[in-house]
Design a protein around this motif. Sequence first.
Motif, PDB file in Angstrom:
ATOM      1  N   GLN A   1      37.805  41.757  35.403  1.00 36.40           N
ATOM      2  CA  GLN A   1      36.457  42.337  35.479  1.00 36.40           C
ATOM      3  C   GLN A   1      36.015  42.526  36.923  1.00 36.40           C
ATOM      4  OE1 GLN A   1      34.544  43.369  32.707  1.00 36.40           O
ATOM      5  NE2 GLN A   1      33.507  44.389  34.425  1.00 36.40           N
ATOM      6  N   SER A   2      36.411  41.589  37.808  1.00 39.73           N
ATOM      7  CA  SER A   2      36.042  41.739  39.218  1.00 39.73           C
ATOM      8  C   SER A   2      36.697  42.969  39.821  1.00 39.73           C
ATOM      9  CB  SER A   2      36.428  40.487  40.014  1.00 39.73           C
ATOM     10  OG  SER A   2      37.807  40.479  40.349  1.00 39.73           O
TER      11      SER A   2
ATOM     12  N   ASP B   1      34.635  45.860  38.622  1.00 36.11           N
ATOM     13  CA  ASP B   1      33.319  45.864  39.274  1.00 36.11           C
ATOM     14  C   ASP B   1      33.409  46.272  40.742  1.00 36.11           C
ATOM     15  OD1 ASP B   1      32.260  45.006  36.876  1.00 36.11           O
ATOM     16  OD2 ASP B   1      32.108  42.898  37.485  1.00 36.11           O
TER      17      ASP B   1
END
Length: 474
Positions: free
Chosen positions: A335-336, A339
């Motif tokens: 997810q990082s 993002d």
Amino acid sequence: MDTTKKFYINGEWIDPVVPQFRDLINPATEEICGRIAMGSAEDVDKAVNAAEAALASYSAQPISYRLNLLKRLKEKLQSKTDELAEAITKTIGAPTNFSRDVQVGGALANFEAMLTIAETYQSVSRIGKTAIRKEPIGVVGLITPWNYPLNQIVFKVVPALAAGCTVVLKPSEVTPLDAILFAEAAAEVGFPPGVFNLVNGDGLSVGEAISRHPKIRMVSFTGSTRAGVQIAKAAADTVKRVTQELGGKSANIILDDADLESAVTVGVQVCFANSGQTCDAPTLMMVPAPRFEEAKIIAAAAANAHQVGDPLAHTTHLGPVSNINQFEKIQNLIQSGIDQGAQLIAGGTGRPDSLARGFYVKPTVFAVEHQNYDIVREEIFGPVLVLIPYTDVEHAILMANSGVYGLAGYVVSPNMDRARAVAEKLDAGMVCINYPDWDSYAPFGGYKQSGNGRESGVLGFEEYLETKSIIGYH
């Protein structure tokens, strides 16, 4: 007798001092698949005292005696191949064939190589008027990880026992069943009481007690860099030797003369082996900038070709990752990457669509233009690959050497002179050229924050030996 709820100390299976237990979770089903006793400092003290009491007589035995015991131990383990593979699949989620052929088969191959090394090792050498003797360091504490559980036990226990040391082993509390089978095999072989001891438990209790114990002269640890730092601090007060094989973030430099289709496809396969839970996995794939778009297409296709699912199914390439903490860490890092703007070209967050339970991770590939991403800098320890372009070979080497880790590196090229030249410039303890098979005689360990010392090979054997100079010997 249920040995999973006991410890093997001084040649006997005994109950923990304080009855504490931990459920084991099958990562494929998220269901309880076993229960083990969890130790304390008191249990460690019992094991260390037994090991110390056995040290003088065991270390005084000739190498032939120790090797005879170890050869019989290897035969016992070989006869338990199916049991060992089943235990590893149950606790780590590795596909059945991988557990049998790689997890167990690889461990037995490394066992055999260490026997050969110990059998041919010269413990006394001479220089000038001085004799240099290599002697067993003493009682050793061995702390092993969950990703290749049996292999790491072999990497540590076999050279230690061959050298004449006595052992206290703490396997990972996530994957302890193969260690219990190992202890059962050692008991069947008939090692003298106290020579080999097993205490299950976590790092905060058993690992800490091993690291601090004044009678332990050496600790060998494989695991995360964070935990390795804590072990080194705990061991410092007693000035014991500490060897560590820690984290990695290994670059795979594909040179411009390589067959891109093959180099990228095999690179993805090597990266994703064991569901990406391999410390020396080639997780940063560096490709020539003019061929970056082509490499992305190949890598995405290779990732999507991996069949994720039940580790008991023979068609499965990737099983789950080992535990819920690892699953959540991988999901957060994926997810990082999203993002922070990395291009997701395969996989992503969540389980594969067909799998509602289990710690399954989608085979994931990112493409980035620079190194300023968490997914580039941090060890993910899952089936996640990052592609990055380079302008020239020096640029690739600079990127490969820029991180805090230095465990492994990879170079792909049909021109061996070019490949060797790049390999020699990488700040890594091991460099693989053109995806070779593992060499059981090669020393393994890292530069920088990837650790200290070596496992495997002659250097791995010598970690368990102390050096004595006898000056005026002639």
